[in-house]
Scaffold this motif. Structure first.
Motif, mmCIF file in Angstrom:
data_model
loop_
_atom_site.group_PDB
_atom_site.id
_atom_site.type_symbol
_atom_site.label_atom_id
_atom_site.label_comp_id
_atom_site.label_asym_id
_atom_site.label_seq_id
_atom_site.Cartn_x
_atom_site.Cartn_y
_atom_site.Cartn_z
ATOM 1 N N LEU A 265 1.899 8.059 -1.407
ATOM 2 C CA LEU A 265 2.860 7.010 -1.838
ATOM 3 C C LEU A 265 1.974 5.886 -1.683
ATOM 4 N N ASP A 266 1.276 5.728 -0.251
ATOM 5 C CA ASP A 266 0.222 5.140 0.622
ATOM 6 C C ASP A 266 -0.734 4.462 -0.800
ATOM 7 N N GLY B 266 2.157 14.549 -6.483
ATOM 8 C CA GLY B 266 1.360 13.118 -5.955
ATOM 9 C C GLY B 266 -0.125 13.958 -6.189
ATOM 10 N N LEU C 163 8.647 7.597 5.403
ATOM 11 C CA LEU C 163 9.271 8.115 4.742
ATOM 12 C C LEU C 163 10.403 9.404 5.000
ATOM 13 N N ALA D 255 3.857 10.598 2.087
ATOM 14 C CA ALA D 255 4.268 9.055 2.630
ATOM 15 C C ALA D 255 2.557 8.650 3.033
ATOM 16 N N ILE E 41 11.408 3.822 1.942
ATOM 17 C CA ILE E 41 10.176 4.386 2.296
ATOM 18 C C ILE E 41 9.465 2.724 2.645
ATOM 19 N N GLY F 81 7.007 16.354 -4.643
ATOM 20 C CA GLY F 81 6.511 15.428 -5.041
ATOM 21 C C GLY F 81 5.239 15.388 -4.134
ATOM 22 N N GLU G 284 6.285 6.322 -7.660
ATOM 23 C CA GLU G 284 7.398 6.899 -7.336
ATOM 24 C C GLU G 284 7.955 7.785 -8.791
#
Length: 411
Positions: free
Chosen positions: A22-23, A137, A61, A19, A48, A133, A28
């Motif tokens: 992603l922030d 990332g 998440l 999470a 999300i 993920g 994605e």
């Protein structure tokens, strides 16, 4: 060097770290593309949401499996699946390292050979999403050094496929013991799990060291929220930073104007290209975006000897310069890339999730110099709702406008 600082005052979990990424703005598709290569497309859903914990915002998440999961997944079968998947070599290596460490820890605490370990929670789809993920990332952001705070492990017990187990979870304790990693005190916390085996394995495989953060200039911060309600904010923070003493470390973000706009340092990369097709240029532009470029655009130019060509420009955070230069060399035909540092003024912005009659939509709010706030819906969310419901995108956009007008005031 791209430096990441991981602050985990209430523990470590894979979904919280994902999470936070992603922030930070990791697209994605950086997560979903390698998962599709593993055959997981359509077998999970990412929920999300922007939430608040003890008054602090962040992303939460949750991975939802869309089909029943196997009760166990042998390490040998899972390793073969990961090795056979068409993943980028660096990503494949990191994911195998994380799962391999988990297999070794489970083998030690249960008294089996690593090959005989059958994953339960760790082999489930949500853990595959978290591990693949997070690794994708961090690689996408070009993280070369990660410093992790000392995570509290938790106390009490947790119910697992093996039954009720003491906390810290045996696998967490074994990873810390085998790698010589510290665990923080859980004094003052309510009974419960704070650091999960998946979170500990990810930190162990990525962190260069555990302890206080070094002196550095913070550039971007991502916040991942936990699910449990604590007597304090349940979050972790992942900060991209530049070490002090590195060129450009001072003044990357110059400050704020009287009108509230923020001054941000950027790196511009440019190349003039006259020996590539339109399709090749489009592929290069998309590759630059996927690797973290904030903007990519092109324009026709007249070059030497009367040849027409294309000037392609990419703008990015300065720390991503080396990573994006590799994209130019790998996917472009140019023999040189020009670089120039620039400043840009940006409006302060916030993101939140708006509940509409058709479903949730992420909204980006911008604050204007006169104090007014302007809202814009995430186009990807509009497209997804339109496709799922068989509506036109304008119908979905109208529903968002109605939801904003009926109470979706600026935060």
């Amino acid at each position: 060097m791209s430096l990441a600082l991981l602050d985990c005052p209430t523990g470590l979990a894979g979904n919280m770290l994902l999470a936070a990424l992603l922030d930070l703005g990791v697209p994605e598709k950086i997560i979903t593309v390698p998962l599709a290569a593993l055959g997981l497309e359509g077998r999970y859903r990412l929920r999300i949401e922007e939430r608040r914990s003890a008054g602090l915002r962040g992303l939460h998440l949750e991975v939802e499996a869309t089909e029943s999961q196997p009760h166990h997944r042998p390490w040998g079968a899972l390793r073969g699946q990961l090795q056979a998947a068409p993943l980028e070599p660096a990503l494949q290596q990191k994911v195998l390292a994380v799962f391999g460490l988990l297999a070794e820890a489970e083998a030690a605490v249960h008294g089996h050979a690593a090959e005989a370990v059958e994953f339960h929670e760790v082999g489930a789809i949500d853990a595959l999403v978290d591990i693949v993920g997070v690794c994708a990332g961090l690689l996408h952001l070009g993280v070369e050094q990660l410093v992790c705070g000392v995570p509290p492990a938790g106390h009490g017990r947790v119910v697992t496929a093996h039954g009720a187990l003491p906390l810290p979870a045996p696998a967490v304790l074994e990873i810390a013991r085998s790698r010589g990693l510290p665990l923080g005190s859980s004094e003052g916390f309510p009974a419960g799990e704070l650091t999960t085996p998946t979170g500990m394995a990810l930190a162990a495989c990525w962190a260069d060291r555990f302890g206080p953060s070094p002196a550095a200039l913070p550039l971007r911060v991502g916040v991942g929220l936990g699910s449990r309600q604590l007597d304090r904010a349940n979050l972790l923070r992942l900060t991209l930073a530049r070490p002090l003493g590195e060129p450009g470390a001072e003044g990357a973000i110059e400050g704020e104007s009287e009108g509230g706009e923020l001054r941000e340092a950027l790196l511009q990369q440019q190349a003039q290209i006259d020996d590539a097709t339109a399709e090749d240029l489009a592929f290069l532009a998309e590759a630059l975006r996927l690797e973290g470029a904030l903007e990519v655009f092109s324009q026709p130019v007249a070059m030497k000897k009367g040849r027409t060509g294309t000037l392609m420009t990419a703008l990015m955070p300065p720390e991503l310069g080396p990573r994006l230069r590799r994209v130019w060399w790998r996917h472009g035909t140019t023999l040189g890339v020009r670089e120039q540092r620039q400043d840009r003024w940006i409006l302060p912005r916030q993101s939140e999730t708006l509940a509409t009659r058709l479903g949730p939509v992420r909204i980006k709010w911008a604050t204007l110099p006169d104090g007014r706030r302007r809202a814009k819906a995430e186009h990807a969310d509009l497209v997804a709702l339109a496709a799922r419901l068989g509506r036109s995108i304008e119908e979905v956009r109208d529903e968002v406008r109605r939801a904003l007008a009926s109470g979706g005031e600026a935060p």
